[in-house]
Design an enzyme around this catalytic site. Structure first.
Site, PDB file in Angstrom:
ATOM      1  N   ARG A 277       0.855  -1.185   0.000  1.00  0.00           N
ATOM      2  CA  ARG A 277       0.000   0.000   0.000  1.00  0.00           C
ATOM      3  C   ARG A 277       0.894   1.239   0.000  1.00  0.00           C
ATOM      4  NH1 ARG A 277      -3.625  -2.446  -1.752  1.00  0.00           N
ATOM      5  NH2 ARG A 277      -5.705  -2.774  -0.910  1.00  0.00           N
TER       6      ARG A 277
ATOM      7  N   HIS B  24      -1.110  -0.091  -9.904  1.00  0.00           N
ATOM      8  CA  HIS B  24      -1.860  -0.953  -8.969  1.00  0.00           C
ATOM      9  C   HIS B  24      -2.434  -2.197  -9.683  1.00  0.00           C
ATOM     10  CE1 HIS B  24      -4.239  -0.994  -4.953  1.00  0.00           C
ATOM     11  NE2 HIS B  24      -4.003  -2.230  -5.387  1.00  0.00           N
TER      12      HIS B  24
HETATM   13  P1  NAP Z   1      -2.225 -10.616   5.510  1.00  0.00           P
HETATM   14  O1  NAP Z   1      -2.376 -12.055   5.246  1.00  0.00           O
HETATM   15  O2  NAP Z   1      -3.158  -9.954   6.465  1.00  0.00           O
HETATM   16  O3  NAP Z   1      -0.716 -10.372   5.981  1.00  0.00           O
HETATM   17  C1  NAP Z   1      -0.272  -9.174   6.494  1.00  0.00           C
HETATM   18  C2  NAP Z   1       1.123  -9.351   7.038  1.00  0.00           C
HETATM   19  O4  NAP Z   1       1.572  -8.082   7.529  1.00  0.00           O
HETATM   20  C3  NAP Z   1       1.171 -10.323   8.222  1.00  0.00           C
HETATM   21  O5  NAP Z   1       2.337 -11.108   8.158  1.00  0.00           O
HETATM   22  C4  NAP Z   1       1.208  -9.392   9.425  1.00  0.00           C
HETATM   23  O6  NAP Z   1       1.863  -9.929  10.549  1.00  0.00           O
HETATM   24  C5  NAP Z   1       2.049  -8.260   8.850  1.00  0.00           C
HETATM   25  N1  NAP Z   1       1.838  -7.051   9.654  1.00  0.00           N
HETATM   26  C6  NAP Z   1       0.702  -6.348   9.855  1.00  0.00           C
HETATM   27  N2  NAP Z   1       0.916  -5.324  10.694  1.00  0.00           N
HETATM   28  C7  NAP Z   1       2.214  -5.379  11.037  1.00  0.00           C
HETATM   29  C8  NAP Z   1       3.037  -4.616  11.885  1.00  0.00           C
HETATM   30  N3  NAP Z   1       2.565  -3.556  12.583  1.00  0.00           N
HETATM   31  N4  NAP Z   1       4.349  -4.965  12.021  1.00  0.00           N
HETATM   32  C9  NAP Z   1       4.834  -6.037  11.351  1.00  0.00           C
HETATM   33  N5  NAP Z   1       4.107  -6.811  10.515  1.00  0.00           N
HETATM   34  C10 NAP Z   1       2.812  -6.484  10.376  1.00  0.00           C
HETATM   35  O7  NAP Z   1      -2.326  -9.771   4.159  1.00  0.00           O
HETATM   36  P2  NAP Z   1      -2.039 -10.268   2.661  1.00  0.00           P
HETATM   37  O8  NAP Z   1      -3.221 -11.000   2.139  1.00  0.00           O
HETATM   38  O9  NAP Z   1      -0.722 -10.927   2.632  1.00  0.00           O
HETATM   39  O10 NAP Z   1      -1.981  -8.871   1.919  1.00  0.00           O
HETATM   40  C11 NAP Z   1      -1.015  -7.882   2.264  1.00  0.00           C
HETATM   41  C12 NAP Z   1      -1.365  -6.564   1.608  1.00  0.00           C
HETATM   42  O11 NAP Z   1      -1.120  -6.637   0.203  1.00  0.00           O
HETATM   43  C13 NAP Z   1      -2.856  -6.197   1.674  1.00  0.00           C
HETATM   44  O12 NAP Z   1      -3.175  -5.608   2.913  1.00  0.00           O
HETATM   45  C14 NAP Z   1      -2.979  -5.204   0.538  1.00  0.00           C
HETATM   46  O13 NAP Z   1      -2.720  -3.912   1.063  1.00  0.00           O
HETATM   47  C15 NAP Z   1      -1.842  -5.599  -0.417  1.00  0.00           C
HETATM   48  N6  NAP Z   1      -2.329  -6.065  -1.734  1.00  0.00           N
HETATM   49  C16 NAP Z   1      -1.928  -5.396  -2.852  1.00  0.00           C
HETATM   50  C17 NAP Z   1      -2.328  -5.828  -4.113  1.00  0.00           C
HETATM   51  C18 NAP Z   1      -1.854  -5.140  -5.351  1.00  0.00           C
HETATM   52  O14 NAP Z   1      -2.321  -5.448  -6.448  1.00  0.00           O
HETATM   53  N7  NAP Z   1      -0.922  -4.227  -5.268  1.00  0.00           N
HETATM   54  C19 NAP Z   1      -3.162  -6.949  -4.223  1.00  0.00           C
HETATM   55  C20 NAP Z   1      -3.577  -7.593  -3.058  1.00  0.00           C
HETATM   56  C21 NAP Z   1      -3.149  -7.148  -1.815  1.00  0.00           C
HETATM   57  P3  NAP Z   1       1.241 -11.203  11.325  1.00  0.00           P
HETATM   58  O15 NAP Z   1       1.426 -12.370  10.385  1.00  0.00           O
HETATM   59  O16 NAP Z   1       2.053 -11.322  12.538  1.00  0.00           O
HETATM   60  O17 NAP Z   1      -0.216 -10.883  11.568  1.00  0.00           O
END
Ligand code: NAP
Length: 308
Positions: A223, A271
């Site tokens: 993001r 994006h």
């Molecule tokens: P997820 O499964 O919720 O994973 C988020 C990760 O971030 C987890 O490992 C979490 O730690 C870590 N995290 C959150 N807050 C943190 C903090 N304060 N300090 C350290 N680590 C932290 O999310 P996801 O499905 O992998 O997706 C990640 C992000 O990708 C989404 O939120 C979205 O913004 C982005 N995205 C972008 C696209 C694009 O096309 N560009 C597409 C899809 C998604 P824990 O494991 O310990 O909870």
């Protein structure tokens, strides 16, 4: 009983989902009417992607869940009118797309592809190191970050990862604010796959951008607010960061006058790192409706306090 499912998302998405979503819900054994507008008091489920038409969830008194078509829920999670359970999209196809995009971007920089693909006569034998000598840090080890980190590990990159809670992985992992410096220290490529929350905003800032190796590369498909733009531009100008490939921005579309468009060290990507695929996303939404109707726990519920 026929359920009322409200599809609240931009027009473009309705075109993509209008046939596949009702079909997937029917295939899950649920009788439902999927519409773009409905009496809020009669709606059973809201299928949602950010749009200006729905900002007040309070009138949806009967709605049993809000089912996001996106993985990131930063634009809805803080909405104080939303009291219904919120589920985000976790879809193997989304992870598959992200693995392909991230791997491509890492290999571009690792193999110096920009230098070696070009029309101009160019004969400089600057071979890249082996992947095992290239340090890559994945910030975020969730559904997407872990899938990408595992693929990079399979390709033999020297991977390390960082998350909020401790993780077990086939590479070194660090966690919490205290672990960030160790995760980033001396790394060559930084990838951000974190959600946008108050704790992750500007996680790459003037201080943390000093921790990677000189000439490191930043790849952000997470993001926009994960990066302090001014700090990144300063680090690029100073040569501390050699290149940034950015798929997401504080404001999207990226404004025409934003310095990222013209900076030679920045690649702007609109994006598209990984988009939700209507057929698989519809199946996941349908499965959650089926679960809810059978009294089973919803999948992929967002922890509202945590923000993701
Ligand atoms: P997820 O499964 O919720 O994973 C988020 C990760 O971030 C987890 O490992 C979490 O730690 C870590 N995290 C959150 N807050 C943190 C903090 N304060 N300090 C350290 N680590 C932290 O999310 P996801 O499905 O992998 O997706 C990640 C992000 O990708 C989404 O939120 C979205 O913004 C982005 N995205 C972008 C696209 C694009 O096309 N560009 C597409 C899809 C998604 P824990 O494991 O310990 O909870």
């Amino acid at each position: 009983m026929t359920l009322n499912v409200l599809f609240s998302a931009p027009d473009m998405l309705w075109d993509q989902y209008r046939e596949v979503l009702p079909r997937a819900i029917a295939a899950a054994g649920i009788e439902a009417k999927v519409t773009r507008s409905a009496d809020p008091a009669m709606v059973d489920y809201i299928v949602y992607a950010p749009n200006p038409n729905l900002t007040d969830f309070a009138p949806f008194t009967k709605a049993k869940a809000v089912l996001s078509l996106f993985a990131g829920v930063d634009r809805i999670v803080g909405n104080t009118t939303l009291t219904q359970p919120l589920c985000r999209l976790v879809d193997p196809a989304l992870a598959e797309g992200m693995v392909e995009w991230v791997t491509g971007q890492v290999l571009r920089h690792h193999l110096h592809l920009d230098r070696n693909i070009g029309a101009a006569p160019h004969w400089v034998q600057d071979a890249p190191p082996l992947a095992r000598h290239r340090k890559v840090t994945m910030l975020g080890l969730g559904e997407l970050g872990m899938a990408c980190a595992n693929m990079l590990r399979v390709l033999n990159f020297d991977v390390r990862g960082w998350s909020r809670s401790p993780k077990s992985a086939p590479f070194p992992t660090f966690h919490s604010t205290e672990g960030l410096r160790d995760a980033l220290f001396d790394t060559d490529i930084v990838i951000t796959l974190l959600p946008d929350t108050p704790d992750t905003r500007n996680i790459l800032n003037a201080q943390s951008l000093q921790w990677p190796a000189d000439g490191a590369v930043v790849i952000n498909p997470g993001r926009g607010p994960l990066i302090d733009d001014e700090a990144l531009l300063a680090a690029l100008d100073a040569g501390k960061i050699a290149h940034a490939t950015l798929d997401v921005f504080w404001k999207e579309p990226l404004p025409h006058d934003h310095p990222y468009w013209t900076h030679p060290g920045v690649t702007v990507s609109p994006h598209i790192a990984s988009v939700s695929r209507p057929s698989s996303a519809s199946e996941i939404v349908a499965e959650n409706i089926r679960r809810s109707e059978s009294g089973e726990p919803l999948l992929f519920r967002v922890d509202r306090a945590r923000g993701y």
